[in-house]
Scaffold this active site. Structure first.
Site, PDB file in Angstrom:
ATOM      1  N   ASP A  13       0.827  -1.206   0.000  1.00  0.00           N
ATOM      2  CA  ASP A  13       0.000   0.000   0.000  1.00  0.00           C
ATOM      3  C   ASP A  13       0.863   1.258   0.000  1.00  0.00           C
ATOM      4  O   ASP A  13       2.061   1.223   0.277  1.00  0.00           O
ATOM      5  CB  ASP A  13      -0.899   0.010   1.236  1.00  0.00           C
ATOM      6  CG  ASP A  13      -2.048  -0.980   1.146  1.00  0.00           C
ATOM      7  OD1 ASP A  13      -2.167  -1.660   0.114  1.00  0.00           O
ATOM      8  OD2 ASP A  13      -2.821  -1.069   2.124  1.00  0.00           O
ATOM      9  N   ASP A  14       0.219   2.377  -0.312  1.00  0.00           N
ATOM     10  CA  ASP A  14       0.812   3.717  -0.194  1.00  0.00           C
ATOM     11  C   ASP A  14       1.895   4.004  -1.226  1.00  0.00           C
ATOM     12  O   ASP A  14       2.771   4.847  -1.005  1.00  0.00           O
ATOM     13  CB  ASP A  14       1.364   3.962   1.221  1.00  0.00           C
ATOM     14  CG  ASP A  14       0.317   3.829   2.301  1.00  0.00           C
ATOM     15  OD1 ASP A  14      -0.881   3.934   1.982  1.00  0.00           O
ATOM     16  OD2 ASP A  14       0.685   3.601   3.463  1.00  0.00           O
ATOM     17  N   HIS A 134      -7.497   3.537   1.344  1.00  0.00           N
ATOM     18  CA  HIS A 134      -6.504   3.978   2.323  1.00  0.00           C
ATOM     19  C   HIS A 134      -7.175   3.987   3.695  1.00  0.00           C
ATOM     20  O   HIS A 134      -8.250   4.562   3.875  1.00  0.00           O
ATOM     21  CB  HIS A 134      -6.030   5.382   1.940  1.00  0.00           C
ATOM     22  CG  HIS A 134      -4.908   5.923   2.778  1.00  0.00           C
ATOM     23  ND1 HIS A 134      -3.773   5.218   3.059  1.00  0.00           N
ATOM     24  CD2 HIS A 134      -4.758   7.134   3.384  1.00  0.00           C
ATOM     25  CE1 HIS A 134      -2.957   5.947   3.793  1.00  0.00           C
ATOM     26  NE2 HIS A 134      -3.543   7.119   4.015  1.00  0.00           N
TER      27      HIS A 134
END
Length: 342
Positions: A13-14, A134
Site C-alpha cells: 500500500d501507499d 486507504h
C-alpha cells in the site's frame, strides 16, 4: 496430510507517498516479495511512482484516499463535507466519526472517488487492477443503525453508505477486484495493542457488512485477507505464517485458497518530502516501514512460504470468486470480530 493450496497476493500500500517508500516498494517487487501495489494518486510522488510502475510492469491498483491530505476532485475548489477548515481530509478517525454522524455527503464521496479513478487513468494510461481504500475507508457504512436513505445517483434498494458508493463507482468504471479486510482471528492477537486490535476488529465488522453491496455489484476479492495482525513492527515470518494458518482453518485439504497479504514496506520517509499534501505522517517516518521491507525480502519468510506450499501471484492471475459462492468463501466469514481483553 495434504494442505489446502494457497495463492498469495502481496500488496504494498501507499505507493506514491514519498520517494523512499516508493524505492523500497519497487525493490521488494523486483526481488519477487511484493506482487501488487496500490497507488495514492494524491500522494506527493504519484507521477514518479506511476512511471516506475510502467517501467517495471508492476500490477497497480488505486489506493482510494478519503482520509489523508488534499482531494483531487471538485472538493479542492470549495467547501466540502469531506474536508476540514484547512482544506485537508478529516483524518483516519475524523472521517469515520463524520460518516457515523451522517455528516458526510455521499455524492461528494462519489465525486472524489471518480476524480481519483480518472487521475489514475491519466497517470497510468489504463484502469487499475483493483481498488482498495486507504485506511480501509472503502468498507465504511453510512452510519450505524441509520435507516436506508435515498441519495441521488445511488441504488435505493440498499442502505446508502460509503461502501455502496464504492461498489457502484467501481462497477461503473469496470474495476473487478477490491479488498475485503476481514482477517480471521485478529481479535485474539494479543501482541496487538488494545487500540490497534479494536480498530482491526471494527474494520472487520465493516468489511463483513460491505459484502452484500460488493457482491451485488459484481466485485471480486480474495477468499481470505491477512495483514492487520502483521502490520509494522508486528510483522515476522512466524506471524505471517500464523495468519495464513488461521485463514486455512476449516478449509478442506486439497482445496485452493486465494489470500491477500496487505503490507506497507519501504524506506522511512524523511520530512518534508512525502505525504498527500500535509507532509509525511509518523507511520511513514517510522523504522517499521523498513522492518516490513526486511521481513518481506528476507530468505526466512520466502522459505517458510515455500515450505507451506504458498505460491505468490498477482490479482490478475487469480480466478477469484465472490464470498458466499460455496463453502470455501463461507469459511472466511467466521473470524473473531470482538477484541479480546488486553
Amino acid at each position: 496430510m495434504a494442505r489446502p493450496r494457497v495463492r498469495l497476493v502481496v500488496t504494498a500500500d501507499d505507493f506514491g507517498y514519498c520517494p523512499r517508500r516508493d524505492e523500497g516498494i519497487v525493490e521488494a517487487f523486483l526481488v519477487g516479495a511484493v506482487t501488487s501495489v496500490s497507488l495514492l494518486v494524491n500522494g506527493a510522488t504519484a507521477e514518479s511512482a506511476a512511471e516506475l510502475a510502467r517501467r517495471h510492469s508492476i500490477p497497480t491498483g488505486l489506493h482510494a484516499n478519503l482520509s489523508e491530505g488534499r482531494p483531487v476532485g471538485p472538493a479542492c475548489h470549495g467547501a466540502s463535507s469531506l474536508l476540514g477548515p484547512e482544506g485537508f481530509f478529516l483524518g483516519k478517525m475524523g472521517f469515520r466519526e463524520a460518516v457515523a454522524a451522517g455528516d458526510v455527503a455521499l455524492p461528494q464521496v462519489r465525486e472524489e472517488l471518480e476524480a481519483q479513478l480518472s487521475r489514475f487513468r491519466e497517470l497510468l494510461g489504463r484502469d487499475p487492477t483493483h481498488v482498495d481504500g486507504h485506511q480501509h475507508v472503502h468498507v465504511l457504512p453510512g452510519g450505524r443503525c441509520a435507516p436506508p436513505r435515498r441519495v441521488a445517483g445511488l441504488d435505493s434498494s440498499l442502505p446508502a453508505g460509503v461502501c455502496q458508493v464504492f461498489a457502484e463507482a467501481l462497477q461503473a468504471y469496470g474495476v473487478r477486484f477490491t479488498r475485503l479486510p476481514l482477517e480471521r482471528g485478529v481479535g485474539g492477537c494479543a501482541w496487538l495493542e488494545a487500540p490497534a486490535r479494536a480498530f482491526a476488529c471494527a474494520v472487520g465488522r465493516d468489511a463483513r457488512a460491505a459484502v452484500d453491496s460488493f457482491s451485488r455489484h459484481g466485485l471480486r476479492w480474495t477468499d481470505a485477507f491477512v495483514g492487520l495482525s502483521t502490520c509494522g513492527r508486528h510483522m515476522s515470518a512466524h506471524r505471517v505464517s500464523g495468519a495464513l494458518a488461521r485463514a486455512l482453518e476449516s478449509v478442506p485439504a486439497g482445496h485452493a485458497l486465494t489470500v491477500e497479504l496487505m503490507a506497507h514496506p519501504g524506506y522511512p520517509s524523511v520530512p518534508p518530502a512525502g505525504g498527500c499534501g500535509e507532509g509525511p505522517d509518523a507511520f511513514s517516518c517510522s523504522w517499521e516501514r523498513l522492518h516490513e521491507l526486511r521481513v518481506l525480502t528476507a530468505p526466512t519468510l520466502r522459505a517458510r512460504l515455500a515450505q507451506d506450499g504458498v505460491q505468490l501471484c498477482a490479482l490478475d492471475d487469480l480466478d477469484s470468486k465472490r464470498l458466499g459462492e460455496g463453502a470455501l468463501g463461507e469459511a472466511t466469514l467466521e473470524p473473531s470480530l470482538q477484541p479480546s481483553s488486553p
